[in-house]
Design an enzyme around this catalytic site. Structure first.
Site, short mmCIF file in Angstrom:
data_model
loop_
_atom_site.label_atom_id
_atom_site.label_comp_id
_atom_site.label_asym_id
_atom_site.label_seq_id
_atom_site.Cartn_x
_atom_site.Cartn_y
_atom_site.Cartn_z
N GLN A 97 0.82 -1.23 0.00
CA GLN A 97 0.00 0.00 0.00
C GLN A 97 0.85 1.27 0.00
O GLN A 97 0.41 2.31 -0.48
CB GLN A 97 -0.94 0.02 1.21
CG GLN A 97 -2.08 -0.98 1.16
CD GLN A 97 -1.74 -2.25 1.91
OE1 GLN A 97 -0.59 -2.67 1.97
NE2 GLN A 97 -2.73 -2.89 2.49
N ASP A 148 -5.98 1.72 12.48
CA ASP A 148 -7.20 0.98 12.14
C ASP A 148 -8.11 0.85 13.35
O ASP A 148 -9.33 0.77 13.20
CB ASP A 148 -6.82 -0.39 11.57
CG ASP A 148 -6.16 -0.21 10.22
OD1 ASP A 148 -6.86 -0.19 9.21
OD2 ASP A 148 -4.93 -0.02 10.19
N ASN A 190 -2.35 -0.91 13.71
CA ASN A 190 -2.14 -0.34 12.37
C ASN A 190 -1.44 -1.40 11.52
O ASN A 190 -1.10 -2.49 12.02
CB ASN A 190 -1.33 0.95 12.45
CG ASN A 190 -1.36 1.73 11.14
OD1 ASN A 190 -2.43 1.98 10.59
ND2 ASN A 190 -0.21 2.10 10.62
O1 MRU Z 1 -5.37 -3.41 4.96
P1 MRU Z 1 -5.68 -1.99 4.66
O2 MRU Z 1 -5.03 -1.46 3.43
O3 MRU Z 1 -7.17 -1.70 4.71
O4 MRU Z 1 -5.02 -1.30 5.89
C1 MRU Z 1 -5.39 -0.10 6.36
C2 MRU Z 1 -4.29 0.81 6.20
O5 MRU Z 1 -4.13 1.37 5.14
C3 MRU Z 1 -3.36 1.07 7.26
O6 MRU Z 1 -3.34 0.24 8.32
C4 MRU Z 1 -3.39 2.52 7.60
O7 MRU Z 1 -2.15 2.86 8.09
C5 MRU Z 1 -4.46 2.90 8.56
S1 MRU Z 1 -6.04 2.94 7.89
C6 MRU Z 1 -6.11 4.47 7.27
#
Ligand code: MRU
Length: 332
Positions: free
Chosen positions: A179, A220, A230
């Site tokens: 990501q 999260d 997170n």
């Molecule tokens: O698995 P994802 O891509 O949904 O994960 C979420 C995230 O992008 C991260 O954990 C992020 O740092 C926090 S959510 C904005």
């Protein structure tokens, strides 16, 4: 935020259809997906067409509204929505709020608008922590793609840039799904913010050499005691930042705080498929999507998607209601 000069939100609702940016195709292709019913929106959350705490929160709210409009059994629909992904608190927050609402469509739209407004405010507050010339490391994608607009970890960077400050961003690639390399780098490139993608295991070394002035990550789920779940790898950055005396900030809206979780130990951590570790996807030299095996054939893998950073390693949490040392201060 803008893509090729046009403003987009990550997700929006024109009842009964939910529209979202197909994040699995980024950064190679920009496409909008339509989810005609709540099952389609659930699938989009599950397969990460839409991802990031705030964006899946908005998706969950819209899905709940779609289900109620279609007269699907509300409790059954809510359970199905809540089963899509386990860690991001925003998803549970939004599904519950819309489930309880007298006007589900208006409530779901309000949640999405609040998410964008909270992120904008997080940007304003967080930008006050950024000094001209800072080099900032971030992990995963907590930019506008992870929310309805603006983002959390990246919002202060965008706001600081708008204030005329120079910033440089180290973007952790964030394996296994990348990501950081795919989404955060795409956002920063579009915004013309100088950045470098770094291997996930480079952060501590850069910090030890004095090359990182600040770390900002998203969240999260935040437990009542300030522990933060997170993207996997966040904990290592926090430990390294602590060792080298580098401020480590978490940026998140209050919708991410779960007072029902006393500590990080209570936060459910999603485990994802082994294939995300054993294989990598991208485009080949002909520009076609391609997935290849990147490990010894026959080996197994383990893929926890999130980790928990204890509150003691977090300098402050940047929320729309203020920059605080502990979440409890926001609910007095
Ligand atoms: O698995 P994802 O891509 O949904 O994960 C979420 C995230 O992008 C991260 O954990 C992020 O740092 C926090 S959510 C904005």
């Amino acid at each position: 935020m803008k893509v090729k000069g046009q403003h987009y939100r990550t997700i929006w609702f024109a009842p009964p259809v939910v529209f979202l940016i197909e994040q699995n195709l980024l950064p190679f292709s920009f496409q909008i997906v339509k989810c005609a019913d709540f099952q389609a929106t659930c699938r989009a959350i599950k397969n990460m067409t839409v991802r990031g705490a705030g964006a899946i929160g908005a998706a969950a709210g819209f899905a709940m509204a779609q289900a109620l409009l279609a007269k699907v059994d509300p409790l059954k629909a809510k359970k199905e929505i809540e089963a899509t992904r386990p860690t991001a608190q925003n998803l549970f927050y939004a599904a519950e709020r819309v489930f309880q609402a007298a006007d589900p469509v208006a409530c779901a739209q309000k949640i999405a608008d609040e998410d964008a407004a909270s992120c904008q405010r997080i940007g304003e507050l967080g930008s006050q922590l950024i000094i001209d010339g800072m080099r900032i490391e971030t992990h995963c994608n907590a930019g506008w793609l992870a929310f309805v607009d603006y983002g959390t970890a990246l919002a202060p960077i965008y706001a600081a840039r708008d204030q005329g400050k120079n910033v440089f961003v180290y973007v952790d690639e964030t394996r296994p799904r990348g990501q950081g390399a795919r989404l955060t780098a795409w956002e920063l490139f579009n915004e013309k913010i100088p950045h470098a993608i770094i291997p996930d295991n480079a952060g501590a070394s850069l910090m030890s050499q004095g090359k990182v002035d600040m770390v900002i990550v998203g969240a999260d789920r935040i437990a009542a005691n300030g522990d933060v779940a997170n993207k996997i790898g966040t904990l290592e950055k926090a430990l390294a930042a602590h060792e080298y005396g580098i401020p480590f900030y978490v940026a998140a809206p209050t919708a991410t705080i779960d007072l029902q979780c006393a500590s990080g130990q209570d936060i459910p951590i999603e485990e994802r498929s082994e294939k995300e570790v054993t294989h990598q996807s991208g485009i080949n030299e002909e520009g076609q999507n391609s997935t290849i095996l990147v490990c010894s054939p026959g080996s197994t893998a383990y893929n926890p998607a999130f980790d928990v950073t204890p509150a003691k390693y977090i300098t402050k949490i940047i929320t729309e209601r203020g920059v605080v040392a502990a979440p409890a201060a926001l609910f007095l």
